[in-house]
Each structure stands twice: as structure tokens, then as C-alpha cells.
Design a protein around this motif. Structure first.
Motif, mmCIF file in Angstrom:
data_model
loop_
_atom_site.group_PDB
_atom_site.id
_atom_site.type_symbol
_atom_site.label_atom_id
_atom_site.label_comp_id
_atom_site.label_asym_id
_atom_site.label_seq_id
_atom_site.Cartn_x
_atom_site.Cartn_y
_atom_site.Cartn_z
ATOM 1 N N ASN A 1 0.815 -1.223 0.000
ATOM 2 C CA ASN A 1 0.000 0.000 0.000
ATOM 3 C C ASN A 1 0.847 1.271 0.000
ATOM 4 O O ASN A 1 0.531 2.259 0.675
ATOM 5 C CB ASN A 1 -0.957 0.011 1.200
ATOM 6 C CG ASN A 1 -1.971 -1.115 1.134
ATOM 7 O OD1 ASN A 1 -2.565 -1.358 0.088
ATOM 8 N ND2 ASN A 1 -2.146 -1.813 2.243
ATOM 9 N N ILE A 2 1.940 1.232 -0.772
ATOM 10 C CA ILE A 2 2.795 2.409 -0.930
ATOM 11 C C ILE A 2 2.701 2.858 -2.391
ATOM 12 O O ILE A 2 3.024 2.085 -3.300
ATOM 13 C CB ILE A 2 4.257 2.110 -0.554
ATOM 14 C CG1 ILE A 2 4.349 1.612 0.896
ATOM 15 C CG2 ILE A 2 5.135 3.339 -0.750
ATOM 16 C CD1 ILE A 2 5.725 1.108 1.296
ATOM 17 N N ASN A 3 2.233 4.069 -2.615
ATOM 18 C CA ASN A 3 2.064 4.582 -3.973
ATOM 19 C C ASN A 3 3.382 5.159 -4.497
ATOM 20 O O ASN A 3 3.892 6.143 -3.952
ATOM 21 C CB ASN A 3 0.977 5.663 -4.006
ATOM 22 C CG ASN A 3 -0.382 5.099 -3.641
ATOM 23 O OD1 ASN A 3 -0.798 4.084 -4.182
ATOM 24 N ND2 ASN A 3 -1.073 5.763 -2.709
ATOM 25 N N VAL A 4 3.916 4.523 -5.515
ATOM 26 C CA VAL A 4 5.161 4.999 -6.119
ATOM 27 C C VAL A 4 4.995 5.032 -7.634
ATOM 28 O O VAL A 4 4.134 4.357 -8.201
ATOM 29 C CB VAL A 4 6.360 4.085 -5.755
ATOM 30 C CG1 VAL A 4 6.667 4.144 -4.269
ATOM 31 C CG2 VAL A 4 6.111 2.642 -6.195
ATOM 32 N N CYS A 5 5.831 5.811 -8.281
ATOM 33 C CA CYS A 5 5.898 5.834 -9.741
ATOM 34 C C CYS A 5 7.118 5.031 -10.163
ATOM 35 O O CYS A 5 8.250 5.386 -9.817
ATOM 36 C CB CYS A 5 6.010 7.279 -10.238
ATOM 37 S SG CYS A 5 6.259 7.414 -12.019
ATOM 38 N N VAL A 6 6.880 3.931 -10.877
ATOM 39 C CA VAL A 6 7.979 3.061 -11.301
ATOM 40 C C VAL A 6 8.211 3.255 -12.789
ATOM 41 O O VAL A 6 7.305 3.066 -13.607
ATOM 42 C CB VAL A 6 7.666 1.576 -11.008
ATOM 43 C CG1 VAL A 6 8.839 0.697 -11.435
ATOM 44 C CG2 VAL A 6 7.356 1.381 -9.527
ATOM 45 N N GLU A 7 9.426 3.644 -13.150
ATOM 46 C CA GLU A 7 9.775 3.875 -14.555
ATOM 47 C C GLU A 7 10.831 2.885 -15.013
ATOM 48 O O GLU A 7 11.745 2.541 -14.247
ATOM 49 C CB GLU A 7 10.299 5.302 -14.749
ATOM 50 C CG GLU A 7 9.241 6.368 -14.553
ATOM 51 C CD GLU A 7 9.739 7.741 -14.953
ATOM 52 O OE1 GLU A 7 10.974 7.898 -15.136
ATOM 53 O OE2 GLU A 7 8.909 8.658 -15.088
ATOM 54 N N PHE A 8 10.702 2.445 -16.244
ATOM 55 C CA PHE A 8 11.669 1.499 -16.801
ATOM 56 C C PHE A 8 12.998 2.196 -17.066
ATOM 57 O O PHE A 8 13.040 3.310 -17.600
ATOM 58 C CB PHE A 8 11.145 0.898 -18.099
ATOM 59 C CG PHE A 8 12.085 -0.093 -18.737
ATOM 60 C CD1 PHE A 8 12.196 -1.380 -18.227
ATOM 61 C CD2 PHE A 8 12.870 0.262 -19.822
ATOM 62 C CE1 PHE A 8 13.057 -2.293 -18.805
ATOM 63 C CE2 PHE A 8 13.738 -0.644 -20.403
ATOM 64 C CZ PHE A 8 13.830 -1.925 -19.886
ATOM 65 N N SER A 9 14.088 1.521 -16.695
ATOM 66 C CA SER A 9 15.428 2.047 -16.955
ATOM 67 C C SER A 9 16.101 1.178 -18.005
ATOM 68 O O SER A 9 16.181 -0.044 -17.856
ATOM 69 C CB SER A 9 16.254 2.038 -15.669
ATOM 70 O OG SER A 9 17.593 2.397 -15.942
ATOM 71 N N TRP A 10 16.600 1.817 -19.048
ATOM 72 C CA TRP A 10 17.246 1.084 -20.140
ATOM 73 C C TRP A 10 18.689 0.731 -19.814
ATOM 74 O O TRP A 10 19.366 0.078 -20.584
ATOM 75 C CB TRP A 10 17.208 1.916 -21.422
ATOM 76 C CG TRP A 10 15.838 2.053 -21.984
ATOM 77 C CD1 TRP A 10 14.954 3.072 -21.787
ATOM 78 C CD2 TRP A 10 15.174 1.117 -22.847
ATOM 79 N NE1 TRP A 10 13.778 2.840 -22.452
ATOM 80 C CE2 TRP A 10 13.886 1.647 -23.126
ATOM 81 C CE3 TRP A 10 15.529 -0.103 -23.409
ATOM 82 C CZ2 TRP A 10 12.971 0.993 -23.931
ATOM 83 C CZ3 TRP A 10 14.617 -0.761 -24.220
ATOM 84 C CH2 TRP A 10 13.351 -0.221 -24.470
#
Length: 291
Positions: free
Chosen positions: A136-145
């Protein structure tokens, strides 16, 4: 076998380690040029090279019958495959790698809940999203190349989730590990349909047996020495072994040849003690496989 087993070999950092492991197991895999279909000295196997990140998808779909990939990428792709064997080996060390959450040393983030509303860069996107969602932790996860550590240093992310074996690269970028997300190791996986094929299953079990034997042999060495009758009992009591040491009398003497298998990491301590106790002519030799 009616049709050869289609076996996936992981491309990238694990490729050389995998080919070396197969060589110790009895299979020569020859990768030439840019070919994605290396030769192997077994008519019952056809090899294909693909990224470890994609391996479980190809095995799941049946494009490949079996392959080697990380436990992490099976979880990332949520692939429905059968895991035949855990094989702990890597490009650096014979221990599982870890996916960890890392932040700068001077970061105000001290625990997982502090990441609420923050941005995380990682290649393990889906697993990371689920990991934080389950808590229940809201995070923004972005792909790293790639160059994931630099994302935090340059301010493009607040934290990273990255795989490490020695932690040296993470520390070199001025980051500290805040939390371990998961442990991972290489696994031999197989498509469910191929696993139900008796001929392919037998071949896969043969591969698993010999790969496991090669990994076990890598951690063990053989020791052979000459021991007098007077020192025999004491020497034998000092020797660890898989079952019991082999003891054979030497021709027309009251001496014996003693042979055993021990863990390689104790040899440097064991040999001096054996010499002091009366062992002579100690020979240490590597083991290719222990099955």
C-alpha cells in the motif's frame, strides 16, 4: 528423440558462465560471430541465444522447450513454466544475486514508506510495482534502459531497484542499500508440454543432473596423501568426506594411501594440519563433476 530439444542459452552477462558450466557438464557450445543459434556437440539439442529477460516468455509460449534464466525474470513476466532445477551460478560469484532498493547516502528516504509519491527507476518494473502495491505504498515506477544507478545521481529518480552481487557498483555511485526486494538465481525452466513429453523430459533431467553435478564439483576438491599406520586413525578422523575416505595399503609397507573429497574453502586450513599430524605427499586436484 524424434525432435531435438530446443534449449535457450541466456545472452549477455550470463552467457559465458552458462557456456562454461555446460562445458564442465560435457557439452561444448560453440558461439560464432553474431549467430543466435550456436552449435552444440549433441544431436538431441538445438540451442538458441536470447536475453534472459525474455527467456521465460519463449519457454512459456513453446518457442523454446527449455532454457536458463533468472528467478527474477520469471517473476517479472509472470510466466507459467515448470522449474526443473535451481542453479546458483553467476558472472561474478557462486551465490544468489539480490535486487535491492538503493538511495543516495544523503537521501531523506530512510524506509519503504518514505517512498510514498516518489519515483523509482528499474528494469524490474512489474515486480517492483506489485511489491509496493502489496504494501500500500504509492510509487511511480519507470523502466530504466541501463545505467540505472546514474538515474538517482542525476536527479531523474528518487531511488532505484537494481540487481547486485557485490554491491561495489552501487557504492561507487554514492548510493546505499535501503532494502532487499528479492534474491534471485539462475533456474532451468521447461515448457509444460515439453515436460510431459517422455523423451524431452529425460533429456532435460539429464541436463539438470549434470549441470548440478558440475556446480557441486566446482565447490569441492580431491585430496590424496600417504599416511603411516601409526598416524592413520588420527588422519582419517580429521578428514571430512562425502561418505568415508578411501584407504588402500601401499605395497609391502605399513603405509596407506588415503583419498577423500572435501570443500575447497577448507583446504588451506586442512593441509597444514594434515602435514603436522603425519600425512606426506599430499596431492590436491580439481573435480569436474560430483553426482
Amino acid at each position: 528423440m524424434k525432435k531435438p530439444l530446443k534449449l535457450g542459452i541466456p545472452k549477455g552477462s550470463l552467457q559465458n558462465a552458462t557456456i562454461a558450466l555446460f562445458k564442465r557438464s560435457g557439452w561444448e557450445i560453440n558461439v560464432s560471430g553474431r549467430s543466435y543459434f550456436p552449435e552444440i556437440n549433441d544431436n538431441e539439442i538445438e540451442c538458441a541465444i536470447c536475453r534472459a529477460q525474455e527467456m521465460s516468455r519463449y519457454v512459456h509460449s513453446g518457442t523454446l522447450d527449455a532454457g536458463l534464466t533468472g528467478k527474477d525474470w520469471i517473476a517479472e513476466n509472470a510466466s507459467d513454466v515448470h522449474v526443473v532445477e535451481d542453479l546458483v551460478y553467476s558472472k561474478v560469484s557462486a551465490r544468489p544475486a539480490r535486487w535491492v532498493l538503493a538511495v543516495p547516502y544523503n537521501s531523506e528516504i530512510k524506509e519503504l514508506k518514505d517512498l510514498e509519491g516518489k519515483k523509482i527507476a528499474t528494469e524490474l518494473v512489474e515486480f517492483t510495482k506489485k511489491y509496493f502495491s502489496d504494501r500500500n505504498i504509492n510509487v511511480c515506477v519507470e523502466f530504466s534502459w541501463g545505467a540505472t544507478e546514474a538515474k538517482v545521481v542525476s536527479g531523474l529518480a528518487d531511488a532505484i531497484v537494481e540487481v547486485t552481487e557485490t554491491e561495489s557498483t552501487i557504492r561507487a555511485h554514492g548510493l546505499k542499500i535501503l532494502h532487499e526486494i528479492m534474491k534471485t538465481n539462475t533456474q532451468l525452466i521447461v515448457n509444460h508440454k515439453a515436460w510431459q513429453d517422455s523423451e524431452k523430459r529425460e533429456k532435460i533431467e539429464q541436463i539438470a543432473l549434470l549441470l548440478k553435478g558440475a556446480l557441486r564439483g566446482e565447490k569441492l576438491v580431491g585430496l590424496k596423501m600417504n599416511v603411516s599406520n601409526a598416524a592413520l586413525e588420527k588422519i582419517v578422523s580429521m578428514l571430512p568426506s562425502l561418505n568415508a575416505p578411501t584407504v588402500s595399503p601401499l605395497y609391502q609397507t605399513d603405509w596407506f594411501s588415503v583419498e577423500t573429497v572435501v570443500k575447497s574453502d577448507i583446504v588451506r586450513e586442512l593441509i597444514p594440519h594434515l602435514l603436522k599430524t603425519g600425512a606426506e605427499g599430499i596431492i590436491e586436484y580439481p573435480l569436474n563433476k560430483v553426482v
